[in-house]
Design an enzyme around this catalytic site. Structure first.
Site: not given
Ligand code: GLU
Length: 463
Positions: A238-240, A242
């Protein structure tokens, strides 16, 4: 003929997981001389957006995943789903359900209270009740009550689900828009899809879909459910972790062939090959070597691959890719050395186009050295040598050899060590301490610019 498809829902950007599914479907079709179809599943009216459709099309184009048909849009096919649903109604394989939301909530709550799994209880399935007036019905599929559904998943192996586990799913909403499970089956039938390759988040939908194929008397395609991609910490990517949007990788300076190679290798392997061309991917791709367990995303490895592809790329192409990055930084490359020559100077050291751009800026624009650099390198003892160098540069016929001679001459005449002169010179002209070889760098920047920058920076020396 093998026909595969990629069927994204346009509810966000094209992310790495989707792109990998697309690559697998595309490569499988290409491997078998088949066809690859793009279908936009835009029936979620609240979450589907036009920018997202565009992001998907852009991402596919950038990755070079060409399709033979499509993009098809499900919302342009609603009339077809209606006909198919009516056929099922006529055949007694589907029925209208008049349950209100409240009624369904009550049903679920009481099931939960009893410790049962919430599911539609089939109350309108064979109902002889008179439908309530003023309630728009949904259409539900009559899932078989007994027996089981089974398929030989080309990644996961044999999967069998008892029909008793499945309830009568909604296939048409009250507004006449099909649900995912219905639209996908009708489309895959109409588009003659032979192999459904998709994320394993859809494994639970597959038995329902197979039952619909059977109810329609249509041949069931082969299914291959690909395990998801995890971040380095083992959580779902996920966005976490990168950037997860394909276009973000373009904007960060990755080459599409590097990303395709990286994603294809993520959860699929061909011996110990890490780097392979598009043609090799097509030649080698199979479903048998898709890993059964989730793959882990490794940004370092992607960066490494990108560097490999940058190394082998044509300089002119790299320059063309770098130019827009420089333009976005307000750096005009028409005024200064040819970008090709600049790139050629340090391309072997760069991992991304972004780095090529960042390393090119000072060839076109004077970069202000930081106060710390000035303080460190602009010392009183070296000033006379730099003034001397300025004079020698002004008199030189501007080429690498002459630049070298001038620097060496100054070093000798002032009894200094090379770095003592070269470092402040670098900082004055480029604003940085790490640059390609100083003579080649200065030659490209050009005599007048070098002299102007030296003059401007000499003013920052103490005393
Ligand atoms: N629209 C679905 C998704 O984006 C497609 C699933 C499928 O390939 O059947 O997850």
């Amino acid at each position: 003929m093998i026909r595969t498809r990629f069927a994204p829902s346009p509810t966000g950007y094209l992310h790495l997981g989707g792109a990998r599914t697309a690559i697998f479907s595309w490569a499988y079709a290409r491997r078998h001389g088949g066809q690859f179809i793009l279908r936009i599943e835009d029936t979620d009216l609240e979450r589907s957006t036009q920018p997202s459709v565009q992001a998907i099309l852009d991402g596919m184009a950038w990755l070079g995943l060409d399709c033979d048909e499509g993009p098809y849009y499900q919302m342009q096919r609603v009339a077809r789903y209606k006909v198919a649903a009516e056929q099922l109604l006529k055949d007694g394989k589907a029925y209208y359900c008049y349950c209100s939301k409240e009624e369904l909530n009550v049903m679920r709550e009481s099931q939960r209270a009893r410790g049962d799994k919430p599911r539609y209880d089939g109350r309108w399935r064979d109902s002889k009740e008179i439908p309530p007036t003023g309630v728009a019905p949904v259409i539900r599929f009559k899932n078989p009550l007994s027996g089981e559904v089974s398929w030989d998943d080309e990644v996961k192996g044999q999967i069998t689900i008892a029909n008793g586990e499945l309830d009568d799913l909604v296939i048409m909403r009250t507004d006449g828009v099909p649900t995912y499970n219905f639209g996908v089956v009708i489309d895959d039938i109409d588009m003659s899809i032979t192999n459904v390759i998709r994320g394993d988040d859809h494994v639970n939908n597959t038995p329902r879909q197979i039952n619909i194929y059977k109810a329609l008397g249509a041949p069931v395609p082969k299914f291959a459910h690909v395990p998801m991609i995890l971040g380095s910490d083992g959580e779902r990517l996920s966005k976490r972790h990168g950037a997860v949007s394909v276009m973000q990788y373009r904007d960060d300076g990755f080459l599409p062939e590097a990303l395709v190679n990286y994603l294809a290798r993520l959860g699929w392997s061909h011996g110990d090959a890490e780097k392979f061309s598009r043609d090799e991917l097509i030649e080698w791709f199979d479903l048998a070597h898709i890993s059964k367990s989730p793959a882990r995303f490794d940004p370092e490895k992607l960066l490494w691959l990108n560097q490999q592809y940058i190394r082998q790329a044509d300089t002119a192409r790299l320059a063309e890719l770098t130019r827009p990055f420089l333009a976005a930084d307000g750096c005009d490359t028409s005024d200064g050395p040819p970008l090709n020559d600049v790139i050629a100077l340090f391309r072997d050291r760069a991992s991304t186009i972004r780095e090529l751009a960042d390393g090119s800026v000072f060839f076109y624009r004077k970069l202000q050295p930081s106060a710390a650099l000035r303080e460190k390198f602009y010392t009183t003892d070296v000033r006379p040598a730099l003034v001397d160098l300025q004079g020698r540069f002004a008199a030189a016929v501007w080429n690498r050899a002459a630049i070298n001679d001038a620097i060496k001459g100054v070093v000798a005449a002032h009894g200094l060590k090379m770095p003592k002169v070269a470092m402040p010179l670098r900082v004055m002209v480029t604003g940085a301490t790490h640059t390609p070889s100083i003579d080649a760098t200065l030659e490209l920047i050009g005599q007048q610019r070098v002299l102007a920058r030296m003059a401007a920076e000499l003013a920052h020396f103490p005393g």
